[in-house]
Design a protein around this motif. Sequence first.
Motif, PDB file in Angstrom:
ATOM      1  N   ALA A 206      38.744  25.117  37.905  1.00  0.00           N
ATOM      2  CA  ALA A 206      38.496  23.680  37.721  1.00  0.00           C
ATOM      3  C   ALA A 206      38.840  22.966  39.029  1.00  0.00           C
ATOM      4  N   GLY A 207      38.728  21.634  39.032  1.00  0.00           N
ATOM      5  CA  GLY A 207      38.959  20.865  40.262  1.00  0.00           C
ATOM      6  C   GLY A 207      40.340  21.075  40.830  1.00  0.00           C
ATOM      7  N   ASP A 208      41.382  21.078  39.982  1.00  0.00           N
ATOM      8  CA  ASP A 208      42.734  21.156  40.551  1.00  0.00           C
ATOM      9  C   ASP A 208      43.541  22.327  40.010  1.00  0.00           C
ATOM     10  N   SER A 209      42.936  23.164  39.165  1.00  0.00           N
ATOM     11  CA  SER A 209      43.691  24.308  38.681  1.00  0.00           C
ATOM     12  C   SER A 209      42.741  25.448  38.353  1.00  0.00           C
ATOM     13  N   ALA A 210      43.306  26.645  38.195  1.00  0.00           N
ATOM     14  CA  ALA A 210      42.462  27.813  37.934  1.00  0.00           C
ATOM     15  C   ALA A 210      43.222  28.826  37.094  1.00  0.00           C
ATOM     16  N   LEU A 211      42.447  29.633  36.364  1.00  0.00           N
ATOM     17  CA  LEU A 211      42.997  30.746  35.602  1.00  0.00           C
ATOM     18  C   LEU A 211      42.411  32.036  36.174  1.00  0.00           C
ATOM     19  N   HIS A 212      43.260  33.025  36.412  1.00  0.00           N
ATOM     20  CA  HIS A 212      42.812  34.331  36.901  1.00  0.00           C
ATOM     21  C   HIS A 212      43.418  35.384  35.972  1.00  0.00           C
ATOM     22  N   ILE A 213      42.564  36.242  35.389  1.00  0.00           N
ATOM     23  CA  ILE A 213      43.080  37.301  34.510  1.00  0.00           C
ATOM     24  C   ILE A 213      42.707  38.656  35.074  1.00  0.00           C
ATOM     25  N   ASP A 214      43.711  39.524  35.224  1.00  0.00           N
ATOM     26  CA  ASP A 214      43.470  40.919  35.598  1.00  0.00           C
ATOM     27  C   ASP A 214      43.560  41.762  34.344  1.00  0.00           C
ATOM     28  N   PHE A 215      42.431  42.357  33.933  1.00  0.00           N
ATOM     29  CA  PHE A 215      42.426  43.240  32.773  1.00  0.00           C
ATOM     30  C   PHE A 215      42.657  44.682  33.209  1.00  0.00           C
ATOM     31  N   THR A 216      43.154  45.500  32.291  1.00  0.00           N
ATOM     32  CA  THR A 216      43.245  46.931  32.579  1.00  0.00           C
ATOM     33  C   THR A 216      41.826  47.509  32.510  1.00  0.00           C
ATOM     34  N   PRO A 217      41.527  48.549  33.287  1.00  0.00           N
ATOM     35  CA  PRO A 217      40.178  49.136  33.235  1.00  0.00           C
ATOM     36  C   PRO A 217      39.890  49.762  31.872  1.00  0.00           C
ATOM     37  N   SER A 218      38.612  49.986  31.546  1.00  0.00           N
ATOM     38  CA  SER A 218      38.262  50.623  30.284  1.00  0.00           C
ATOM     39  C   SER A 218      38.941  51.985  30.214  1.00  0.00           C
ATOM     40  N   TYR A 219      39.211  52.413  29.005  1.00  0.00           N
ATOM     41  CA  TYR A 219      39.834  53.713  28.711  1.00  0.00           C
ATOM     42  C   TYR A 219      41.314  53.762  29.059  1.00  0.00           C
ATOM     43  N   VAL A 220      41.874  52.728  29.705  1.00  0.00           N
ATOM     44  CA  VAL A 220      43.311  52.735  29.998  1.00  0.00           C
ATOM     45  C   VAL A 220      44.037  52.203  28.775  1.00  0.00           C
ATOM     46  N   GLN A 221      45.042  52.965  28.316  1.00  0.00           N
ATOM     47  CA  GLN A 221      45.702  52.610  27.058  1.00  0.00           C
ATOM     48  C   GLN A 221      46.975  51.795  27.251  1.00  0.00           C
ATOM     49  N   ALA A 222      47.558  51.850  28.453  1.00  0.00           N
ATOM     50  CA  ALA A 222      48.886  51.267  28.614  1.00  0.00           C
ATOM     51  C   ALA A 222      48.809  49.843  29.147  1.00  0.00           C
ATOM     52  N   GLY A 223      49.724  48.998  28.665  1.00  0.00           N
ATOM     53  CA  GLY A 223      49.879  47.679  29.266  1.00  0.00           C
ATOM     54  C   GLY A 223      48.715  46.748  29.019  1.00  0.00           C
ATOM     55  N   SER A 224      48.982  45.458  29.153  1.00  0.00           N
ATOM     56  CA  SER A 224      47.968  44.451  28.827  1.00  0.00           C
ATOM     57  C   SER A 224      47.438  43.800  30.090  1.00  0.00           C
ATOM     58  N   ALA A 225      46.541  42.848  29.877  1.00  0.00           N
ATOM     59  CA  ALA A 225      46.090  42.000  30.982  1.00  0.00           C
ATOM     60  C   ALA A 225      47.243  41.107  31.444  1.00  0.00           C
ATOM     61  N   VAL A 226      47.104  40.613  32.684  1.00  0.00           N
ATOM     62  CA  VAL A 226      48.044  39.612  33.202  1.00  0.00           C
ATOM     63  C   VAL A 226      47.237  38.353  33.507  1.00  0.00           C
ATOM     64  N   ALA A 227      47.676  37.235  32.952  1.00  0.00           N
ATOM     65  CA  ALA A 227      46.989  35.954  33.158  1.00  0.00           C
ATOM     66  C   ALA A 227      47.838  35.090  34.092  1.00  0.00           C
ATOM     67  N   THR A 228      47.190  34.525  35.123  1.00  0.00           N
ATOM     68  CA  THR A 228      47.915  33.683  36.081  1.00  0.00           C
ATOM     69  C   THR A 228      47.229  32.328  36.209  1.00  0.00           C
ATOM     70  N   PHE A 229      47.989  31.267  36.008  1.00  0.00           N
ATOM     71  CA  PHE A 229      47.487  29.902  36.225  1.00  0.00           C
ATOM     72  C   PHE A 229      48.009  29.417  37.575  1.00  0.00           C
ATOM     73  N   SER A 230      47.128  28.784  38.354  1.00  0.00           N
ATOM     74  CA  SER A 230      47.603  28.233  39.620  1.00  0.00           C
ATOM     75  C   SER A 230      47.051  26.823  39.792  1.00  0.00           C
ATOM     76  N   ARG A 231      47.769  26.031  40.610  1.00  0.00           N
ATOM     77  CA  ARG A 231      47.316  24.664  40.901  1.00  0.00           C
ATOM     78  C   ARG A 231      46.801  24.603  42.333  1.00  0.00           C
ATOM     79  N   ARG A 232      45.863  23.680  42.573  1.00  0.00           N
ATOM     80  CA  ARG A 232      45.212  23.614  43.884  1.00  0.00           C
ATOM     81  C   ARG A 232      46.216  23.330  44.994  1.00  0.00           C
ATOM     82  N   ASP A 233      47.204  22.479  44.714  1.00  0.00           N
ATOM     83  CA  ASP A 233      48.143  22.116  45.777  1.00  0.00           C
ATOM     84  C   ASP A 233      49.195  23.209  45.999  1.00  0.00           C
TER      85      ASP A 233
END
Length: 363
Positions: free
Chosen positions: A267-294
């Motif tokens: 968006a104009g002043d903020s963003a969401l970035h999610i790293d998912f685990t690759p297909s077939y990987v069973q361990a651990g979840s995605a990590v979601a990161t919110f950041s601000r433009r400034d």
Amino acid sequence: MSHHTAPADGPLGVGILGAGPVTQAIHLPALARLRDVLEVRHIMDVDAAVASSVAARVGAASSTSMDELLADPDVDIVAICSPHQFHADQVIAACRAGKKAVLCEKPFAMNAEEAARISAVSTETGVPIVVGAMHTFDPGWLAAEQNWGDLPETVHTIRSSIVLPPNARFEDFATEIVTRPAAGRPDYSDIEVIKAALQGGIMGLAIHDLPLVRRFTPDFELVEVLQARHVRPFGYAVSLRTPSRVIELRAVMNGTWKPEWTFEAIAGDSALHIDFTPSYVQAGSAVATFSRRDGSETTSFGPYGHNGYEGEWRELAGLARGNRRAPSAQTLIDDLTFALAIAEATVESGASDHANAVAGVSA
């Protein structure tokens, strides 16, 4: 097979239609971690040897007939992991058989007409249906959803980017649509090969993230494809837009050592970035990161102890016990309609680019 009724608090019985790589490498390991909640009781595959050997790993009954599995009183939840063209009829049969919940691998239908039939049967029987878009059940995505505030309304750019090593599932996907040339090398001058590759890319790979894209695209009915390219050996680069959003879908499957599966909403002043685990990987979840433009603030959620594969089974168990509300069939239909519209426009755009390129060469 002797019939045993599960006690109210005992594990629910699972029956699986189709015992291919997804069942073996994804569902069985996920279910093995949820033994107190779910138990595999019956596995069906058209190949009797595959059905019995996979069933033997988990001590389940096996058969080559859907009707036999659906008639098994030990099966409470049915998972549909068969080739795509069978999904709709099998979902409908499982609902009519009075099962407690149905999981269908994506896509749960091949066209809008099948989707409407499924919706009608789901409404009529009250059997909840879950489509296996595992990212929507990932705790990292769910944490993002709880914390994104008004981001879905304010986003202007959405990106899904996938870099994976090849796996047999996509080869199998391609052979369902197009018979491979005997030499094993696709003929890239053949328009049908390009169209099948783009169709397979959207409906086999991009479809995982299209429900996420749609959450950030209020005007998704107005989507148009600006450019679509097939990326060899297997992949795509597709640019889309709606009146208020730019959407970029990218994927490549090559000999990479570093897989990556990311989703971004900016968006104009903020963003969401999610790293998912690759297909077939069973361990651990995605990590979601919110950041601000400034740069003043970055907040991350995850990784959590389980990912979307396990998350979808937890959801199914809750639905089957009646202590979770079923997703509306309309949501599933909207997700599918969105995916089909993008696939169709992508194939059309890729085909006309291909035709122009070929015309240019022969000119």
